[in-house]
Write a protein that holds these residues in place. Structure first.
Motif, PDB file in Angstrom:
ATOM      1  N   SER A 120      -5.963   7.857   4.641  1.00 56.20           N
ATOM      2  CA  SER A 120      -5.637   7.606   3.232  1.00 56.20           C
ATOM      3  C   SER A 120      -6.236   8.712   2.380  1.00 56.20           C
ATOM      4  O   SER A 120      -7.289   9.273   2.717  1.00 56.20           O
TER       5      SER A 120
ATOM      6  N   ARG B 167       3.120   7.150   3.020  1.00 58.04           N
ATOM      7  CA  ARG B 167       3.664   6.074   2.189  1.00 58.04           C
ATOM      8  C   ARG B 167       2.700   5.813   1.036  1.00 58.04           C
ATOM      9  O   ARG B 167       1.505   6.127   1.138  1.00 58.04           O
TER      10      ARG B 167
ATOM     11  N   ALA C 155       0.151   3.934  -1.292  1.00 62.19           N
ATOM     12  CA  ALA C 155      -0.842   2.889  -1.049  1.00 62.19           C
ATOM     13  C   ALA C 155      -0.289   1.553  -1.535  1.00 62.19           C
ATOM     14  O   ALA C 155       0.475   1.494  -2.503  1.00 62.19           O
ATOM     15  N   ASP C 156      -0.668   0.489  -0.857  1.00 61.56           N
ATOM     16  CA  ASP C 156      -0.152  -0.842  -1.187  1.00 61.56           C
ATOM     17  C   ASP C 156      -0.317  -1.149  -2.677  1.00 61.56           C
ATOM     18  O   ASP C 156      -1.409  -1.009  -3.235  1.00 61.56           O
ATOM     19  N   GLY C 157       0.782  -1.552  -3.285  1.00 70.26           N
ATOM     20  CA  GLY C 157       0.745  -1.985  -4.674  1.00 70.26           C
ATOM     21  C   GLY C 157       0.710  -0.867  -5.702  1.00 70.26           C
ATOM     22  O   GLY C 157       0.669  -1.136  -6.907  1.00 70.26           O
TER      23      GLY C 157
ATOM     24  N   ASP D 148       2.210   2.150  -7.931  1.00 71.63           N
ATOM     25  CA  ASP D 148       3.457   2.682  -8.477  1.00 71.63           C
ATOM     26  C   ASP D 148       3.115   3.952  -9.247  1.00 71.63           C
ATOM     27  O   ASP D 148       2.330   3.903 -10.205  1.00 71.63           O
TER      28      ASP D 148
ATOM     29  N   GLU E 145      -1.134   6.433   2.050  1.00 76.89           N
ATOM     30  CA  GLU E 145      -1.677   6.053   3.337  1.00 76.89           C
ATOM     31  C   GLU E 145      -0.821   6.666   4.435  1.00 76.89           C
ATOM     32  O   GLU E 145       0.365   6.965   4.219  1.00 76.89           O
TER      33      GLU E 145
END
Length: 408
Positions: A125, A379, A381-383, A385, A402
């Protein structure tokens, strides 16, 4: 002349959050706006901005840089015209194209990119802005000039202050003072280095500038210092935001990211479309030498004109579905996208076309290629934008991603 009562002010929080709807309103109903706060006429249509940049009749000058740029850089090549401009450009341009770029500086670009990626390739990450984009182009320019990369923090601080000064549309006194301090500090830093380099020439860009001669003209210490200051600010800030924006745009369009991952020759297309869709520099100013007719009315002689690149590049009269990011669009010519014949206006056009365009292209080609190798399944990171920030220059301030680490 159309009024702008229905258009968000370019200094408003609403505009800063997302200028593109405001750009559309301007193009449609107020293509020429007198803006009291900046004392400038704002133009937003492609045909008008293109004309201001391409101007061959000396109607649109760069006299505005006397007050906009000189206080922080000193007198630069951007302010010159005629033979004085062509001679100075001939002194500096060879380093940014052809064999010098290929032989001297591509290895510098590749090494600096790899060194940064080695710092996080094993982690899984990273914030691409903080750990890569803000560092890469400044490190490259410092290396090209033969400056000490250990001074990176100072370079970054200086160019951040300079860009803030250039984008200080609201006239903040503290921003102005910080920019003017930068000119003094950078001169104190550079002049001893320039004097030493004249006595001990090497194969770096600073030595090239010290030794360069065209028609009996050589660059003074002040000329060289001003050019280095301009190079750090323009080359650092814009390429920084371009790399962050390319990844933000591709990550939000996974099919196009997959295409670029599979075929790296598409990196140029992704860069060109990013320059059109989310240009790092959203506006550039010019000054009129005489009255000039533009869409919506007449701009008087001696007026400052704010040319909205971010709007012109989204003009539906020039680009189909302009608010759609599409690296495969047929109305953007990749082969000319990094030349003075570009369809987009992100590098300006004409005699003041960005001298560092091919350097930026090389940095992006190498940087994106190496990053995709190190992070093949990159991709968001989660959540997260991606959100753009800025008015004069614009791009993601942070881009956490990540990936699954791969062996170097």
């Amino acid at each position: 002349m159309a009024t702008a009562q229905q258009v968000p002010d370019i200094l408003s929080p609403e505009f800063a959050e997302n200028p593109y709807p405001a750009y559309r309103l301007m193009r449609d109903s107020a293509p020429l706006i007198w803006h009291e706060a900046t004392q400038s006429y704002i133009i937003s249509r492609y045909e008008d901005v293109e004309r201001a940049f391409k101007d061959k009749e000396s109607v649109f000058t760069t006299d505005n840089y006397d007050w906009q740029i000189e206080p922080v850089h000193g007198k630069t090549i951007l302010q010159l015209s005629g033979r004085e401009h062509s001679v100075r450009r001939a002194l500096v341009a060879p380093a940014f194209r052809g064999s010098d770029l290929q032989q001297k500086f591509l290895p510098v670009i590749e090494r600096n990119s790899r060194e940064l990626i080695d710092g996080f390739r094993h982690t899984g990450s990273v914030d691409l802005v903080e750990s890569y984009a803000t560092r890469f182009p400044v490190n490259v320019i410092a290396d090209m000039l033969g400056l000490d990369k250990a001074d990176h923090a100072r370079f970054h601080g200086w160019y951040t202050a300079v860009i803030a000064f250039l984008g200080n549309l609201s006239g903040d006194a503290e921003v102005t003072a910080a920019g003017e301090r930068t000119r003094i500090e950078f001169a104190e830093y550079m002049f001893p280095i320039i004097r030493d380099r004249r006595e001990n020439l090497g194969d770096d860009l600073l030595s090239t500038l010290c030794a360069a001669e065209v028609d009996g003209v050589r660059m003074s210490d002040e000329d060289i210092k001003a050019f280095c200051s301009l190079l750090l600010a323009a080359g650092g800030e814009t390429t920084d935001k371009a790399i962050a924006s390319i990844f933000a745009n591709l990550l939000l369009h996974p099919d196009q990211l997959a295409a670029v991952r599979e075929d790296r020759s598409l990196i140029d297309r992704a860069f060109a479309e990013t320059l059109r869709y989310t240009p790092p520099v959203q506006m550039i100013m010019r000054q009129t030498a005489r009255d000039v007719e533009l869409s919506g009315g007449t701009v008087p002689a001696g007026a400052t004109v704010t040319c909205l690149i971010g709007s012109a590049n989204r003009d539906g009269s020039r680009f189909q579905e302009p608010d759609r990011f599409d690296i495969f669009r047929e109305d953007l010519t990749t082969t000319t996208a990094f030349s003075a014949a570009a369809d987009h206006l992100a590098f300006a056009l004409g005699r003041h076309f960005c001298v560092g365009a091919l350097l930026a292209k090389a940095e992006v080609q190498i940087g994106v290629d190496q990053l995709l190798d190190a992070m093949p399944d990159i991709r968001l990171a989660d959540g997260f934008d991606p959100v753009e920030r800025g008015v004069f220059t614009r791009g993601p301030q942070t881009l956490p991603v990540e990936f699954t680490p791969v062996a170097a």
